[in-house]
Write a protein that holds these residues in place. Sequence first.
Motif, mmCIF file in Angstrom:
data_model
loop_
_atom_site.group_PDB
_atom_site.id
_atom_site.type_symbol
_atom_site.label_atom_id
_atom_site.label_comp_id
_atom_site.label_asym_id
_atom_site.label_seq_id
_atom_site.Cartn_x
_atom_site.Cartn_y
_atom_site.Cartn_z
ATOM 1 N N ALA A 188 86.987 29.862 66.934
ATOM 2 C CA ALA A 188 87.391 29.291 68.236
ATOM 3 C C ALA A 188 86.120 28.879 68.972
ATOM 4 N N GLN A 189 85.890 27.593 68.991
ATOM 5 C CA GLN A 189 84.606 27.026 69.414
ATOM 6 C C GLN A 189 84.352 27.187 70.912
ATOM 7 N N VAL A 190 85.376 27.585 71.650
ATOM 8 C CA VAL A 190 85.274 27.563 73.105
ATOM 9 C C VAL A 190 84.103 28.394 73.638
ATOM 10 N N ALA A 200 95.374 29.546 71.068
ATOM 11 C CA ALA A 200 94.896 28.754 69.917
ATOM 12 C C ALA A 200 94.256 27.513 70.516
ATOM 13 N N ASP A 201 93.573 26.747 69.709
ATOM 14 C CA ASP A 201 92.940 25.519 70.219
ATOM 15 C C ASP A 201 94.011 24.613 70.838
ATOM 16 N N PRO A 202 93.978 24.422 72.162
ATOM 17 C CA PRO A 202 95.052 23.653 72.815
ATOM 18 C C PRO A 202 95.108 22.197 72.353
ATOM 19 N N ARG A 203 94.024 21.720 71.734
ATOM 20 C CA ARG A 203 94.056 20.333 71.224
ATOM 21 C C ARG A 203 94.808 20.233 69.908
ATOM 22 N N LYS A 204 94.976 21.355 69.240
ATOM 23 C CA LYS A 204 95.651 21.355 67.945
ATOM 24 C C LYS A 204 97.055 21.959 68.021
ATOM 25 N N TYR A 222 81.693 26.529 82.238
ATOM 26 C CA TYR A 222 82.557 25.368 82.519
ATOM 27 C C TYR A 222 82.686 24.519 81.254
ATOM 28 N N THR A 223 83.924 24.154 80.909
ATOM 29 C CA THR A 223 84.125 23.361 79.698
ATOM 30 C C THR A 223 85.229 22.321 79.896
ATOM 31 N N ASP A 224 85.729 21.769 78.801
ATOM 32 C CA ASP A 224 86.693 20.675 78.916
ATOM 33 C C ASP A 224 88.145 21.121 78.729
ATOM 34 N N VAL A 225 88.381 22.433 78.673
ATOM 35 C CA VAL A 225 89.752 22.955 78.689
ATOM 36 C C VAL A 225 89.825 23.976 79.830
HETATM 37 P P1 ADP Z 1 81.477 22.647 75.533
HETATM 38 O O1 ADP Z 1 80.896 21.313 75.191
HETATM 39 O O2 ADP Z 1 81.949 22.735 76.944
HETATM 40 O O3 ADP Z 1 80.613 23.794 75.134
HETATM 41 P P2 ADP Z 1 83.119 23.078 73.189
HETATM 42 O O4 ADP Z 1 83.573 21.822 72.526
HETATM 43 O O5 ADP Z 1 81.996 23.830 72.594
HETATM 44 O O6 ADP Z 1 82.837 22.740 74.718
HETATM 45 O O7 ADP Z 1 84.344 24.089 73.340
HETATM 46 C C1 ADP Z 1 85.541 23.677 73.970
HETATM 47 C C2 ADP Z 1 86.573 23.307 72.919
HETATM 48 O O8 ADP Z 1 86.930 24.473 72.172
HETATM 49 C C3 ADP Z 1 87.871 22.817 73.467
HETATM 50 O O9 ADP Z 1 87.831 21.431 73.717
HETATM 51 C C4 ADP Z 1 88.886 23.194 72.402
HETATM 52 O O10 ADP Z 1 89.271 22.086 71.619
HETATM 53 C C5 ADP Z 1 88.142 24.192 71.517
HETATM 54 N N1 ADP Z 1 88.870 25.444 71.284
HETATM 55 C C6 ADP Z 1 89.049 26.041 70.076
HETATM 56 N N2 ADP Z 1 89.758 27.153 70.184
HETATM 57 C C7 ADP Z 1 90.050 27.315 71.495
HETATM 58 C C8 ADP Z 1 90.762 28.305 72.246
HETATM 59 N N3 ADP Z 1 91.320 29.378 71.663
HETATM 60 N N4 ADP Z 1 90.861 28.137 73.588
HETATM 61 C C9 ADP Z 1 90.300 27.080 74.193
HETATM 62 N N5 ADP Z 1 89.620 26.104 73.549
HETATM 63 C C10 ADP Z 1 89.485 26.216 72.213
#
Ligand code: ADP
Length: 402
Positions: A208-210, A181-185, A172-175
């Motif tokens: 990709a930090q997700v 690609a990073d939806p915030r960017k 579970y995360t914040d997207v």
């Molecule tokens: P958590 O604290 O839940 O582990 P992270 O900050 O580690 O969350 O990872 C979630 C973030 O990853 C998102 O907020 C988003 O900005 C970033 N992100 C980068 N690339 C992607 C991607 N391809 N898809 C989704 N999120 C991504």
Amino acid sequence: MALIVQKFGGSSVADAERVRHVAEIVTRTYDQGNDVIVVVSAQGDTTDDLIEKAKEINPNPSKREMDMLLSTGEQISISLLAMAIEKLGYPVISLTGWQIGMKTNSKYSNARIRLCDTERLQSELDKRKIIIVAGFQGINKYDDITTLGRGGSDTTAVAIAAVMKAQLCQIYTDVDGVYTADPRKVPTAVKLDEITFDEMLELASMGAQVLHNRSVELAKKYDVNMEVVSSFNDVPGTKVKEVVKVEKMLVRGVAKDTDVMRVTILGVVDEPGIAFKIFSTLAAKGVNVDIIIQCLAQSGKNDISFTVKQSEKEIAKAAVEGLADRITFDKISYSEDVAKVSIVGAGMVSNPGVAAQMFEALAEREINIQMISTSEIKVSVLIAEEEADRAVRAIHDMFIKN
Ligand code: ADP
Ligand code: ASP
Ligand code: MG
């Protein structure tokens, strides 16, 4: 009855309201008749704040003491979440990494999981308890606390899902899932319903930090049924699996990594054994080298460039500068103002021209490429850091049509 592992990241447990919300998600899953093991990260920016606190005291603390400090963030979260679940009237217990026997090697700040015991977890499940485990931490053979590297709670969750043979591991995360690609960017990024382990591993490794890349590695190895979902919106997320429905998308994602530094050794004598000496020295110091370029020699001399992690800057510099004893060269230059932008997709392997299209997107924006590297399912370029976000958007628009 199924066993479900649910992992909640820092923003998902950032404050009391978010913790209560997570307690609801967890107890709902339990009410559906499942066993539930929950893994949590430190709240919000806690880990960053602890790093700052350490720096105020000692700019160069030992990694052992850093791990001792950073692991406390997760301990706060597990107790708070357990209290929230207690308040809802459910049987619950919080456990640290050492209490569950999460054994790692001794590489403080970036430890690898070696083994996770099952006894304690199983005995609490047998009592029908909801278990809340601290992510990101383990113990080494000296019974010292280690941490798994930034973002490592994902890996804790997958490791537990693997040893406990969970039916599902939900991150579970914040997207809402994994995007192209990073939806915030990149506002035009598209959520993927499914992605293969191999593609996800490349995307995670390319920035990709997700998901923590090791979590994907482990999930692939133990065939963990894994999905990325939102703790904010109740919508379907992204399934990460071995094989996905064939889709027309050649490129599944674009990633950016700014934790990169370019090292160039200029005027190296051109003779056999030089590359071996350079890269074995770096390997012996544990420095990860990524893209390597060596040009054709001119008048008996070569330039060799390669990239390392900027976060390993000190150790990389010490290793490179130590080379002066072993090889002859003119000088060394470093550049930290660089970023690596990568495209990933399993379909690329059978489609020539994908790399050329990526270069076209950059050429159109007059973005200069400093280095290139390719593999079967990935193309990476090294460019100026200030142009990286623009480059990601340009490349994304080239390949991913809404
Ligand atoms: P958590 O604290 O839940 O582990 P992270 O900050 O580690 O969350 O990872 C979630 C973030 O990853 C998102 O907020 C988003 O900005 C970033 N992100 C980068 N690339 C992607 C991607 N391809 N898809 C989704 N999120 C991504
Ligand atoms: N709290 C750790 C970090 O911020 C681990 C994690 O969030 O997964 O990196
Ligand atoms: Mg994370």
